[in-house]
Scaffold this motif. Structure first.
Motif, PDB file in Angstrom:
ATOM      1  N   GLY A  18      21.251  60.353   0.777  1.00  0.00           N
ATOM      2  CA  GLY A  18      21.785  59.145   1.260  1.00  0.00           C
ATOM      3  C   GLY A  18      21.280  58.074   0.494  1.00  0.00           C
ATOM      4  O   GLY A  18      21.147  57.845  -0.586  1.00  0.00           O
ATOM      5  N   GLN A  19      20.756  56.966   1.207  1.00  0.00           N
ATOM      6  CA  GLN A  19      19.998  56.042   0.578  1.00  0.00           C
ATOM      7  C   GLN A  19      18.487  55.534   0.722  1.00  0.00           C
ATOM      8  O   GLN A  19      18.102  55.927   1.681  1.00  0.00           O
ATOM      9  CB  GLN A  19      20.788  54.613   1.056  1.00  0.00           C
ATOM     10  N   GLY A  20      17.684  55.445  -0.445  1.00  0.00           N
ATOM     11  CA  GLY A  20      16.316  55.285  -0.460  1.00  0.00           C
ATOM     12  C   GLY A  20      15.809  53.774  -0.292  1.00  0.00           C
ATOM     13  O   GLY A  20      16.686  52.839  -0.668  1.00  0.00           O
ATOM     14  N   GLU A  21      14.642  53.702   0.045  1.00  0.00           N
ATOM     15  CA  GLU A  21      14.263  52.444   0.078  1.00  0.00           C
ATOM     16  C   GLU A  21      12.886  52.325  -0.007  1.00  0.00           C
ATOM     17  O   GLU A  21      12.293  53.108   0.229  1.00  0.00           O
ATOM     18  CB  GLU A  21      14.231  51.763   1.681  1.00  0.00           C
ATOM     19  N   GLY A  22      12.113  51.335  -0.942  1.00  0.00           N
ATOM     20  CA  GLY A  22      10.846  51.395  -1.208  1.00  0.00           C
ATOM     21  C   GLY A  22      10.657  50.328  -1.959  1.00  0.00           C
ATOM     22  O   GLY A  22      11.178  49.249  -1.624  1.00  0.00           O
ATOM     23  N   GLU A  23       9.322  50.440  -2.565  1.00  0.00           N
ATOM     24  CA  GLU A  23       8.773  49.133  -3.483  1.00  0.00           C
ATOM     25  C   GLU A  23       8.512  49.428  -4.787  1.00  0.00           C
ATOM     26  O   GLU A  23       7.993  50.513  -5.057  1.00  0.00           O
ATOM     27  CB  GLU A  23       7.403  48.950  -2.535  1.00  0.00           C
ATOM     28  N   VAL A  24       8.756  48.575  -5.762  1.00  0.00           N
ATOM     29  CA  VAL A  24       8.455  48.578  -7.167  1.00  0.00           C
ATOM     30  C   VAL A  24       7.236  48.670  -7.307  1.00  0.00           C
ATOM     31  O   VAL A  24       6.224  47.822  -6.694  1.00  0.00           O
ATOM     32  CB  VAL A  24       9.177  47.366  -7.878  1.00  0.00           C
ATOM     33  N   LEU A  25       6.600  49.813  -8.101  1.00  0.00           N
ATOM     34  CA  LEU A  25       5.243  49.728  -8.416  1.00  0.00           C
ATOM     35  C   LEU A  25       4.768  49.015  -9.873  1.00  0.00           C
ATOM     36  O   LEU A  25       3.796  48.398  -9.989  1.00  0.00           O
ATOM     37  CB  LEU A  25       4.477  51.428  -8.263  1.00  0.00           C
ATOM     38  N   ARG A  26       5.789  49.362 -10.539  1.00  0.00           N
ATOM     39  CA  ARG A  26       5.424  48.627 -11.871  1.00  0.00           C
ATOM     40  C   ARG A  26       6.876  49.006 -12.889  1.00  0.00           C
ATOM     41  O   ARG A  26       7.796  49.842 -12.511  1.00  0.00           O
ATOM     42  CB  ARG A  26       4.506  49.419 -12.852  1.00  0.00           C
ATOM     43  N   LYS A  27       6.907  48.052 -13.875  1.00  0.00           N
ATOM     44  CA  LYS A  27       7.858  47.833 -14.882  1.00  0.00           C
ATOM     45  C   LYS A  27       7.298  48.864 -15.810  1.00  0.00           C
ATOM     46  O   LYS A  27       6.231  48.614 -16.475  1.00  0.00           O
ATOM     47  CB  LYS A  27       8.171  46.555 -15.263  1.00  0.00           C
ATOM     48  N   ILE A  28       8.171  49.741 -16.540  1.00  0.00           N
ATOM     49  CA  ILE A  28       8.017  50.681 -17.593  1.00  0.00           C
ATOM     50  C   ILE A  28       8.869  50.299 -18.831  1.00  0.00           C
ATOM     51  O   ILE A  28       9.908  50.120 -18.727  1.00  0.00           O
ATOM     52  CB  ILE A  28       8.206  52.148 -16.997  1.00  0.00           C
ATOM     53  N   THR A  29       8.136  49.776 -20.008  1.00  0.00           N
ATOM     54  CA  THR A  29       8.750  49.168 -21.086  1.00  0.00           C
ATOM     55  C   THR A  29       8.320  50.185 -22.245  1.00  0.00           C
ATOM     56  O   THR A  29       8.729  49.895 -23.381  1.00  0.00           O
ATOM     57  CB  THR A  29       8.339  47.803 -21.445  1.00  0.00           C
ATOM     58  N   SER A  30       7.957  51.341 -22.024  1.00  0.00           N
ATOM     59  CA  SER A  30       7.413  52.260 -23.303  1.00  0.00           C
ATOM     60  C   SER A  30       7.735  53.852 -22.841  1.00  0.00           C
ATOM     61  O   SER A  30       7.455  54.071 -21.522  1.00  0.00           O
ATOM     62  CB  SER A  30       6.165  52.027 -23.916  1.00  0.00           C
ATOM     63  N   ASP A  31       7.725  54.696 -23.672  1.00  0.00           N
ATOM     64  CA  ASP A  31       7.809  55.997 -23.453  1.00  0.00           C
ATOM     65  C   ASP A  31       6.563  56.651 -22.727  1.00  0.00           C
ATOM     66  O   ASP A  31       5.593  56.028 -23.118  1.00  0.00           O
ATOM     67  CB  ASP A  31       8.421  57.006 -24.541  1.00  0.00           C
ATOM     68  N   THR A  32       6.627  57.065 -21.628  1.00  0.00           N
ATOM     69  CA  THR A  32       5.415  57.617 -20.675  1.00  0.00           C
ATOM     70  C   THR A  32       5.811  58.687 -19.829  1.00  0.00           C
ATOM     71  O   THR A  32       6.809  58.975 -19.657  1.00  0.00           O
ATOM     72  CB  THR A  32       4.951  56.367 -19.949  1.00  0.00           C
ATOM     73  N   GLU A  33       4.728  59.095 -19.020  1.00  0.00           N
ATOM     74  CA  GLU A  33       4.952  60.139 -18.431  1.00  0.00           C
ATOM     75  C   GLU A  33       4.655  59.500 -16.722  1.00  0.00           C
ATOM     76  O   GLU A  33       3.773  58.647 -16.702  1.00  0.00           O
ATOM     77  CB  GLU A  33       3.844  61.206 -18.217  1.00  0.00           C
ATOM     78  N   ALA A  34       5.839  59.451 -16.163  1.00  0.00           N
ATOM     79  CA  ALA A  34       5.763  58.745 -14.694  1.00  0.00           C
ATOM     80  C   ALA A  34       6.692  59.396 -13.716  1.00  0.00           C
ATOM     81  O   ALA A  34       7.665  59.840 -13.883  1.00  0.00           O
ATOM     82  CB  ALA A  34       6.005  57.501 -14.586  1.00  0.00           C
TER      83      ALA A  34
END
Length: 69
Positions: A18-34
């Motif tokens: 369905g639809q999820g709701e939540g909070e932005v933790l951070r912006k990712i601007t390079s290749d990473t594991e997350a």
């Protein structure tokens, strides 16, 4: 043009259940594991790490998949 989000923004997205709701933790601007996976991102094509209000789980989404609440 895609939207910009900031840490703490409340957002929603479509998910398998369905639809999820939540909070932005951070912006990712390079290749990473997350969010349990390898994320391919850049300044031109950022992605966002978000935490679900319902499950507490973390996931990564492209900006066009998120909507500010």
């Amino acid at each position: 043009m895609t939207s910009e989000f900031r840490k703490g923004d409340k957002v929603r997205w479509n998910s398998h259940g369905g639809q999820g709701e939540g909070e932005v933790l951070r912006k990712i601007t390079s290749d990473t594991e997350a969010g349990g996976r390898t994320v391919r991102a850049s300044e031109q094509e950022p992605q966002y790490l978000v935490r679900s209000d319902k499950s507490g789980g973390e996931a990564v989404h492209k900006p066009d998949a998120l909507e500010k609440m």
